[in-house]
Scaffold this motif. Structure first.
Motif, mmCIF file in Angstrom:
data_model
loop_
_atom_site.group_PDB
_atom_site.id
_atom_site.type_symbol
_atom_site.label_atom_id
_atom_site.label_comp_id
_atom_site.label_asym_id
_atom_site.label_seq_id
_atom_site.Cartn_x
_atom_site.Cartn_y
_atom_site.Cartn_z
ATOM 1 N N HIS A 189 0.809 -1.224 0.000
ATOM 2 C CA HIS A 189 0.000 0.000 0.000
ATOM 3 C C HIS A 189 0.844 1.278 0.000
ATOM 4 C CE1 HIS A 189 -2.961 -3.017 1.246
ATOM 5 N NE2 HIS A 189 -3.878 -2.185 0.808
ATOM 6 N N GLY A 190 2.161 1.131 -0.064
ATOM 7 C CA GLY A 190 3.021 2.305 -0.125
ATOM 8 C C GLY A 190 3.142 3.054 1.178
ATOM 9 N N ALA A 191 2.989 2.350 2.287
ATOM 10 C CA ALA A 191 3.062 2.982 3.604
ATOM 11 C C ALA A 191 4.437 2.762 4.223
ATOM 12 C CB ALA A 191 1.986 2.404 4.526
ATOM 13 N N GLN A 192 4.729 3.555 5.243
ATOM 14 C CA GLN A 192 5.908 3.306 6.053
ATOM 15 C C GLN A 192 5.729 1.983 6.793
ATOM 16 O OE1 GLN A 192 8.610 5.458 6.211
ATOM 17 N NE2 GLN A 192 7.575 6.633 4.614
ATOM 18 N N ASP A 193 6.852 1.384 7.241
ATOM 19 C CA ASP A 193 6.748 0.165 8.043
ATOM 20 C C ASP A 193 5.919 0.433 9.307
ATOM 21 O OD1 ASP A 193 8.266 -1.344 6.314
ATOM 22 O OD2 ASP A 193 10.147 -0.987 7.381
ATOM 23 N N PHE A 194 5.112 -0.542 9.699
ATOM 24 C CA PHE A 194 4.359 -0.415 10.939
ATOM 25 C C PHE A 194 5.316 -0.373 12.130
ATOM 26 C CE2 PHE A 194 0.772 -1.837 8.414
ATOM 27 C CZ PHE A 194 -0.312 -1.221 9.025
ATOM 28 N N VAL A 195 5.029 0.497 13.059
ATOM 29 C CA VAL A 195 5.744 0.533 14.332
ATOM 30 C C VAL A 195 4.899 -0.247 15.339
ATOM 31 C CG1 VAL A 195 6.630 1.976 16.200
ATOM 32 C CG2 VAL A 195 6.823 2.736 13.815
ATOM 33 N N VAL A 196 5.430 -1.359 15.824
ATOM 34 C CA VAL A 196 4.701 -2.239 16.749
ATOM 35 C C VAL A 196 5.225 -2.019 18.159
ATOM 36 C CG1 VAL A 196 4.159 -4.621 17.338
ATOM 37 C CG2 VAL A 196 4.297 -3.939 14.929
ATOM 38 N N SER A 197 4.308 -1.826 19.100
ATOM 39 C CA SER A 197 4.694 -1.601 20.500
ATOM 40 C C SER A 197 3.815 -2.430 21.410
ATOM 41 C CB SER A 197 4.545 -0.122 20.874
ATOM 42 O OG SER A 197 5.297 0.709 20.019
ATOM 43 N N GLU A 198 4.361 -2.813 22.556
ATOM 44 C CA GLU A 198 3.579 -3.482 23.588
ATOM 45 C C GLU A 198 3.288 -2.490 24.695
ATOM 46 O OE1 GLU A 198 3.646 -7.318 26.667
ATOM 47 O OE2 GLU A 198 5.323 -6.957 25.297
ATOM 48 N N LEU A 199 2.002 -2.337 25.020
ATOM 49 C CA LEU A 199 1.611 -1.406 26.073
ATOM 50 C C LEU A 199 1.681 -2.097 27.431
ATOM 51 C CD1 LEU A 199 -1.520 0.291 24.468
ATOM 52 C CD2 LEU A 199 0.841 1.086 24.440
ATOM 53 N N PRO A 200 1.929 -1.341 28.494
ATOM 54 C CA PRO A 200 1.910 -1.942 29.831
ATOM 55 C C PRO A 200 0.552 -2.567 30.132
ATOM 56 C CG PRO A 200 2.849 0.264 29.884
ATOM 57 C CD PRO A 200 2.274 0.084 28.513
ATOM 58 N N ASP A 201 0.569 -3.619 30.900
ATOM 59 C CA ASP A 201 -0.654 -4.342 31.238
ATOM 60 C C ASP A 201 -1.397 -3.593 32.334
ATOM 61 O OD1 ASP A 201 -2.619 -6.187 31.477
ATOM 62 O OD2 ASP A 201 -1.385 -7.744 32.406
ATOM 63 N N GLN A 202 -2.399 -2.777 31.933
ATOM 64 C CA GLN A 202 -3.200 -2.059 32.913
ATOM 65 C C GLN A 202 -4.566 -1.756 32.325
ATOM 66 O OE1 GLN A 202 -2.401 2.267 33.545
ATOM 67 N NE2 GLN A 202 -0.521 1.870 32.420
ATOM 68 N N ASP A 203 -5.466 -1.347 33.154
ATOM 69 C CA ASP A 203 -6.823 -1.009 32.736
ATOM 70 C C ASP A 203 -6.801 0.419 32.192
ATOM 71 O OD1 ASP A 203 -9.474 -0.331 32.452
ATOM 72 O OD2 ASP A 203 -10.116 -1.300 34.308
ATOM 73 N N TRP A 204 -6.723 0.531 30.865
ATOM 74 C CA TRP A 204 -6.561 1.859 30.274
ATOM 75 C C TRP A 204 -7.815 2.710 30.422
ATOM 76 C CZ3 TRP A 204 -2.188 4.059 29.084
ATOM 77 C CH2 TRP A 204 -1.062 3.250 28.928
ATOM 78 N N VAL A 205 -8.980 2.105 30.329
ATOM 79 C CA VAL A 205 -10.199 2.901 30.498
ATOM 80 C C VAL A 205 -10.266 3.479 31.903
ATOM 81 C CG1 VAL A 205 -12.720 2.790 30.596
ATOM 82 C CG2 VAL A 205 -11.499 1.706 28.704
ATOM 83 N N ALA A 206 -9.924 2.647 32.915
ATOM 84 C CA ALA A 206 -9.917 3.154 34.285
ATOM 85 C C ALA A 206 -8.877 4.253 34.442
ATOM 86 C CB ALA A 206 -9.622 2.010 35.255
ATOM 87 N N HIS A 207 -7.740 4.091 33.774
ATOM 88 C CA HIS A 207 -6.691 5.119 33.839
ATOM 89 C C HIS A 207 -7.198 6.439 33.253
ATOM 90 C CE1 HIS A 207 -2.723 6.952 33.541
ATOM 91 N NE2 HIS A 207 -2.978 7.205 32.264
ATOM 92 N N VAL A 208 -7.836 6.353 32.079
ATOM 93 C CA VAL A 208 -8.348 7.569 31.443
ATOM 94 C C VAL A 208 -9.416 8.219 32.306
ATOM 95 C CG1 VAL A 208 -9.630 8.431 29.450
ATOM 96 C CG2 VAL A 208 -7.759 6.815 29.118
ATOM 97 N N ARG A 209 -10.279 7.406 32.904
ATOM 98 C CA ARG A 209 -11.315 7.963 33.781
ATOM 99 C C ARG A 209 -10.692 8.772 34.912
ATOM 100 N NH1 ARG A 209 -15.065 2.560 34.055
ATOM 101 N NH2 ARG A 209 -16.466 3.090 32.345
ATOM 102 N N ARG A 210 -9.612 8.274 35.474
ATOM 103 C CA ARG A 210 -8.967 9.001 36.575
ATOM 104 C C ARG A 210 -8.390 10.319 36.094
ATOM 105 N NH1 ARG A 210 -7.217 3.732 37.903
ATOM 106 N NH2 ARG A 210 -5.216 4.080 36.866
ATOM 107 N N GLU A 211 -7.927 10.341 34.815
ATOM 108 C CA GLU A 211 -7.260 11.537 34.300
ATOM 109 C C GLU A 211 -8.239 12.590 33.792
ATOM 110 O OE1 GLU A 211 -3.960 12.168 34.424
ATOM 111 O OE2 GLU A 211 -3.865 10.345 35.608
ATOM 112 N N LEU A 212 -9.478 12.197 33.461
ATOM 113 C CA LEU A 212 -10.440 13.131 32.891
ATOM 114 C C LEU A 212 -11.185 13.867 33.994
ATOM 115 C CD1 LEU A 212 -11.994 11.143 29.912
ATOM 116 C CD2 LEU A 212 -10.144 12.805 29.871
ATOM 117 N N ALA A 213 -10.891 15.149 34.126
ATOM 118 C CA ALA A 213 -11.614 15.969 35.086
ATOM 119 C C ALA A 213 -12.899 16.472 34.429
ATOM 120 C CB ALA A 213 -10.739 17.143 35.515
ATOM 121 N N PRO A 214 -13.922 16.801 35.218
ATOM 122 C CA PRO A 214 -15.142 17.356 34.637
ATOM 123 C C PRO A 214 -14.848 18.647 33.879
ATOM 124 C CG PRO A 214 -15.478 16.731 36.929
ATOM 125 C CD PRO A 214 -14.010 16.656 36.665
ATOM 126 N N VAL A 215 -15.679 18.927 32.883
ATOM 127 C CA VAL A 215 -15.504 20.128 32.064
ATOM 128 C C VAL A 215 -16.794 20.939 32.083
ATOM 129 C CG1 VAL A 215 -15.209 20.983 29.716
ATOM 130 C CG2 VAL A 215 -13.758 19.145 30.559
#
Length: 289
Positions: free
Chosen positions: A67-93
């Motif tokens: 498809h003429g793209a750059q090579d994919f960059v593959v990464s492993e994310l730390p094993d954690q609950d990302w939705v819970a993490h985002v919830r903690r970081e999102l303050a009310p607006v």
């Protein structure tokens, strides 16, 4: 459970969409894929995929080359609950009368606020982004000026926060659509969570490409918080589907892109009524002549 990501870029949207589709077919299969315009004015697109098993990097490399793209960059994310993490970081607006919050902050809703409960999920539009904030403030200003939208649609709705905001201040049913089926399901869940079932109808559609939208048109208020490219492509459809004297609230526009968007919409019979900046983003309020 480990999570792996794979990202690459392309300068052609059709090729990016085709590559995303092919990535979804490899084994082990990703549990989510997406194509996003890179918000730097370059016109390039990022193709991303998420895996719960280590992806087949040889297959990804072959697809990128084809498809003429750059090579994919593959990464492993730390094993954690990302939705819970985002919830903690999102303050009310707070956006004037509107108050966007997660369920974990229900005790912080001010008395008299128009509350919109949006939890972290696989869709955009929590209210914490300058684009969503700008749209909510523009909606609030229109209503305070005496405007009453009786037929509203939220194009590219994400979490449906904008459509729900309209349904909170006016009694009429609102339509909300998104091209991404995950976003549509997220939007429906948010509608239920805000006690707006039957008041905000969530549909899957590319732009206005759904029979229910065609049947409901013309609209006297159209939200489109997407990006410059799709906004320009939608301009003719916006002109056809907006009622005379109706409004379009547009965002997802970098400051330097705003003039191009205004010009495209003026060519379709719109006039600029308001232009607001929040962070790096511009929100436009246009009225159909």
């Amino acid at each position: 459970m480990p999570t792996y990501t794979a990202f690459t870029t392309l300068s052609d949207r059709d090729l990016a969409d085709a590559l995303e589709e092919r990535v979804g077919e490899i084994e082990p299969a990703p549990y989510g894929t997406g194509v996003f315009e890179i918000e730097d004015g370059s016109g390039r697109y990022e193709i991303g995929a998420y895996f719960t098993e280590k992806p087949n990097e040889i297959a990804l490399a072959l697809l990128a080359a084809v498809h003429g793209a750059q090579d994919f960059v593959v990464s492993e994310l730390p094993d954690q609950d990302w939705v819970a993490h985002v919830r903690r970081e999102l303050a009310p607006v707070a956006a004037d009368r509107f108050f966007v919050y997660g369920s974990h902050d229900a005790d912080k809703v001010p008395e008299g606020a128009i509350a919109l409960k949006i939890d972290a999920a696989m869709a955009f539009g929590t209210g914490h982004h300058g684009t969503t904030l700008g749209c909510l403030l523009a909606l609030d200003a229109l209503e305070k000026d005496g405007f009453h939208a009786k037929n509203t649609v939220d194009i590219g709705c994400g979490t449906a926060v904008l459509g729900m905001a309209a349904a909170k201040i006016w009694p009429e049913t609102v339509l909300a659509s998104d091209i991404d089926p995950i976003a549509v399901e997220t939007a429906r869940a948010n509608v239920e969570g805000n006690d707006l079932a039957g008041r905000v109808i969530c549909l899957e559609a590319a732009g206005f490409g759904n029979p229910a939208l065609a049947e409901a048109a013309p609209f006297d208020l159209i939200f489109a918080n997407i990006l410059k490219g799709p906004l320009l492509a939608l301009a003719p459809d916006m002109g056809r589907n907006c009622a005379e004297s109706g409004y379009a609230i547009l965002s997802g526009i970098l400051h330097e892109q705003a003039d191009d968007v205004v010009s495209a919409y003026e060519a379709e019979g719109f006039s600029l009524r308001q232009r607001n900046e929040h962070g790096d983003w511009t929100t436009l309020v246009l009225q159909k002549s």
